[in-house]
Motif scaffolding. Structure first.
Motif, PDB file in Angstrom:
ATOM      1  N   LEU A  40       6.452   4.881  -1.419  1.00 41.52           N
ATOM      2  CA  LEU A  40       6.295   6.485  -1.361  1.00 41.52           C
ATOM      3  C   LEU A  40       6.155   6.983  -2.316  1.00 41.52           C
ATOM      4  O   LEU A  40       6.877   6.920  -3.386  1.00 41.52           O
ATOM      5  CB  LEU A  40       7.484   6.584  -0.092  1.00 41.52           C
ATOM      6  N   ALA A  41       5.689   8.454  -2.087  1.00 41.77           N
ATOM      7  CA  ALA A  41       5.909   9.574  -3.133  1.00 41.77           C
ATOM      8  C   ALA A  41       6.840  10.538  -3.046  1.00 41.77           C
ATOM      9  O   ALA A  41       6.608  11.775  -3.553  1.00 41.77           O
ATOM     10  CB  ALA A  41       4.200   9.996  -3.218  1.00 41.77           C
ATOM     11  N   SER A  49       0.913  -1.073  -0.104  1.00 42.24           N
ATOM     12  CA  SER A  49      -0.106   0.002  -0.054  1.00 42.24           C
ATOM     13  C   SER A  49       0.860   1.352  -0.057  1.00 42.24           C
ATOM     14  O   SER A  49       2.248   1.281  -0.073  1.00 42.24           O
ATOM     15  CB  SER A  49      -0.886   0.026   1.072  1.00 42.24           C
ATOM     16  N   GLY A  50       0.182   2.562   0.222  1.00 43.97           N
ATOM     17  CA  GLY A  50       0.870   3.695   0.030  1.00 43.97           C
ATOM     18  C   GLY A  50       1.248   4.525   1.238  1.00 43.97           C
ATOM     19  O   GLY A  50       2.038   5.483   0.962  1.00 43.97           O
ATOM     20  N   LEU A  51       1.246   3.895   2.275  1.00 40.99           N
ATOM     21  CA  LEU A  51       1.612   4.481   3.558  1.00 40.99           C
ATOM     22  C   LEU A  51       1.038   5.682   3.875  1.00 40.99           C
ATOM     23  O   LEU A  51       1.363   6.550   4.803  1.00 40.99           O
ATOM     24  CB  LEU A  51       3.018   4.466   3.901  1.00 40.99           C
ATOM     25  N   ALA A  52      -0.253   5.970   3.285  1.00 41.51           N
ATOM     26  CA  ALA A  52      -0.903   7.359   3.547  1.00 41.51           C
ATOM     27  C   ALA A  52      -1.859   7.082   4.747  1.00 41.51           C
ATOM     28  O   ALA A  52      -2.105   5.925   5.383  1.00 41.51           O
ATOM     29  CB  ALA A  52      -1.765   7.509   2.191  1.00 41.51           C
ATOM     30  N   LEU A  53      -2.243   8.266   5.289  1.00 43.31           N
ATOM     31  CA  LEU A  53      -3.375   8.062   6.370  1.00 43.31           C
ATOM     32  C   LEU A  53      -4.628   7.341   5.772  1.00 43.31           C
ATOM     33  O   LEU A  53      -4.995   7.213   4.733  1.00 43.31           O
ATOM     34  CB  LEU A  53      -3.787   9.595   6.826  1.00 43.31           C
ATOM     35  N   GLN A 109       2.255   9.126  -9.597  1.00 44.40           N
ATOM     36  CA  GLN A 109       3.293   8.202 -10.048  1.00 44.40           C
ATOM     37  C   GLN A 109       3.662   7.036  -9.165  1.00 44.40           C
ATOM     38  O   GLN A 109       3.611   6.085  -9.649  1.00 44.40           O
ATOM     39  CB  GLN A 109       4.692   8.969 -10.199  1.00 44.40           C
ATOM     40  N   ARG A 110       3.279   7.535  -7.967  1.00 47.85           N
ATOM     41  CA  ARG A 110       3.438   6.189  -6.946  1.00 47.85           C
ATOM     42  C   ARG A 110       2.076   5.199  -7.285  1.00 47.85           C
ATOM     43  O   ARG A 110       2.578   4.005  -6.912  1.00 47.85           O
ATOM     44  CB  ARG A 110       3.181   6.847  -5.591  1.00 47.85           C
ATOM     45  N   ASN A 111       1.199   5.701  -7.483  1.00 48.55           N
ATOM     46  CA  ASN A 111       0.080   4.732  -7.792  1.00 48.55           C
ATOM     47  C   ASN A 111       0.279   3.736  -8.828  1.00 48.55           C
ATOM     48  O   ASN A 111      -0.341   2.638  -8.541  1.00 48.55           O
ATOM     49  CB  ASN A 111      -1.347   5.571  -7.952  1.00 48.55           C
ATOM     50  N   LEU A 155       9.737  11.220   5.807  1.00 50.84           N
ATOM     51  CA  LEU A 155       8.586  10.071   5.835  1.00 50.84           C
ATOM     52  C   LEU A 155       7.381  11.073   6.061  1.00 50.84           C
ATOM     53  O   LEU A 155       7.230  11.701   6.833  1.00 50.84           O
ATOM     54  CB  LEU A 155       8.863   9.285   7.227  1.00 50.84           C
ATOM     55  N   TYR A 156       6.630  10.710   5.028  1.00 51.26           N
ATOM     56  CA  TYR A 156       5.438  11.446   4.760  1.00 51.26           C
ATOM     57  C   TYR A 156       4.177  10.498   4.852  1.00 51.26           C
ATOM     58  O   TYR A 156       4.227   9.557   3.996  1.00 51.26           O
ATOM     59  CB  TYR A 156       5.251  12.468   3.663  1.00 51.26           C
TER      60      TYR A 156
END
Length: 366
Positions: free
Chosen positions: A173-174, A148-152, A216-218, A180-181
């Motif tokens: 990550l993006a 997954s993308g480590l987003a909230l 791009q990350r997606n 680290l975001y």
């Protein structure tokens, strides 16, 4: 030497106007990043699609110096640098034409595990969270890798529940690995690495989490796995781009349906209605798709596939589909020498009669 190839790959990819596709064209033309870096402007101009604007900065020492600094940064921070043209990317991702030329990776994961991408809204609801909890509890001890993308929201829930069930998980990550975001997930990211997972990114240590980087990350999230699961998303959610990439790569997509009045189910309902995703009726559907449902697998196969007699126009089409686990519309058209526009109404009729199944990405099976 591999270190030289890494150095020149970073320099080449950092050069303005050299994206992943142009990078690979240079590799094809020269044989290596190092050789491509030293090609003369005259030879570069002879490569199809390479005009003065694109070749202008190839060979500029400033980018070579940047690459040296980047390699020092990665060495200090235990970051591995993986190159597509050296066959170092995860297997399914490497098959994508627009896959990153370079991947930066912190941590290690078992590439023999079955990768499953889980995506969704940052504004996840209890409905979505409960689904993820139930799904990952079922996937415990199933040799899967959660991506997954480590987003909230959905991403964070997927990574967290994976760890709770001792499932390795990878965050895409993006931005570069110098930050680290979102910062709230710093502890989570450390635990992911400690428990047999990793953080990966195509971005170097100067790249911030800019808006365009998330799109791009997606494509990496979609390309990494054979199956993408969309838990919740609005019509314009970022997950919709992940679905588009997964469809483009002919990967399987599943979506969790919801009420038409629920904002974060509307995107899922839409892609299901457009045949861009299979509907999830229950979490076990995912296990069935991956061949991980032990109860189902233990049931003996007592029946041979049905022999269906159709007219002479339709029979070859049905037989061709039956001979393959699944086949795309384009491949079917090529094998049978029948234009897609003539095949589509016949396929629809076969589907309505339940003789065949239509899958996402214009794929068909029995």
């Amino acid at each position: 030497m591999l270190q030289d190839e890494i150095l020149y790959s970073i320099a080449l990819r950092a050069t303005p106007n050299i994206g992943d596709v142009y990078f690979m064209k240079l590799i094809e033309a020269a044989g290596s990043a190092k050789e491509a870096w030293h090609l003369s402007k005259k030879i570069l101009k002879e490569i199809r699609g390479f005009g003065p604007k694109i070749i202008k900065d190839i060979g500029n020492d400033d980018f070579l110096k940047f690459a040296e600094k980047e390699m020092i940064f990665c060495e200090k921070n235990n970051i591995k640098i993986k190159l597509k043209h050296q066959n170092q990317l995860p297997k399914l991702l490497s098959q994508c034409e627009d896959a990153p030329a370079i991947i930066y990776q912190k941590g290690e994961f078992n590439e023999n595990l079955i990768p499953i991408s889980i995506v969704g809204t940052r504004n996840s609801t209890l409905y979505g969270k409960n689904f993820i909890e139930e799904l990952l509890a079922l996937l415990k001890n199933k040799n899967v890798l959660v991506v997954s993308g480590l987003a909230l929201g959905t991403d964070g829930c997927a990574h967290t529940e994976a760890l709770k069930n001792n499932i390795s998980t990878v965050g895409v990550l993006a931005h570069g690995l110098h930050i680290l975001y979102p910062s709230q997930h710093k502890k989570l990211s450390q635990e992911m690495i400690e428990k047999g997972g990793a953080l990966i990114t195509e971005f170097n240590s100067t790249n911030k989490p800019d808006r365009e980087h998330f799109l791009q990350r997606n494509r990496v999230v979609a390309g990494f796995s054979g199956v993408t699961i969309v838990v919740e998303t609005a019509y314009g959610g970022g997950s919709m781009s992940t679905v588009s990439y997964a469809n483009q790569y002919n990967r399987e997509v599943f979506a969790l349906p919801g009420k038409i009045t629920d904002k974060y189910s509307q995107g899922c309902n839409l892609i299901i209605s457009q045949n861009k995703a299979k509907i999830i009726n229950k979490p076990q559907d995912i296990l069935d798709e991956l061949g991980l449902n032990e109860e189902k697998n233990n049931i003996p196969n007592l029946f041979e596939p049905k022999t269906i007699k159709l007219n002479k126009e339709v029979q070859p089409i049905y037989d061709c589909i039956a001979e393959n686990k699944q086949i795309s519309l384009d491949d079917l058209s090529e094998k049978l020498q029948i234009p897609p526009f003539k095949l589509l109404p016949i396929l629809l009729d076969l589907e309505l009669k339940s003789y065949i199944k239509a899958l996402s990405g214009k794929q068909y099976c029995i």
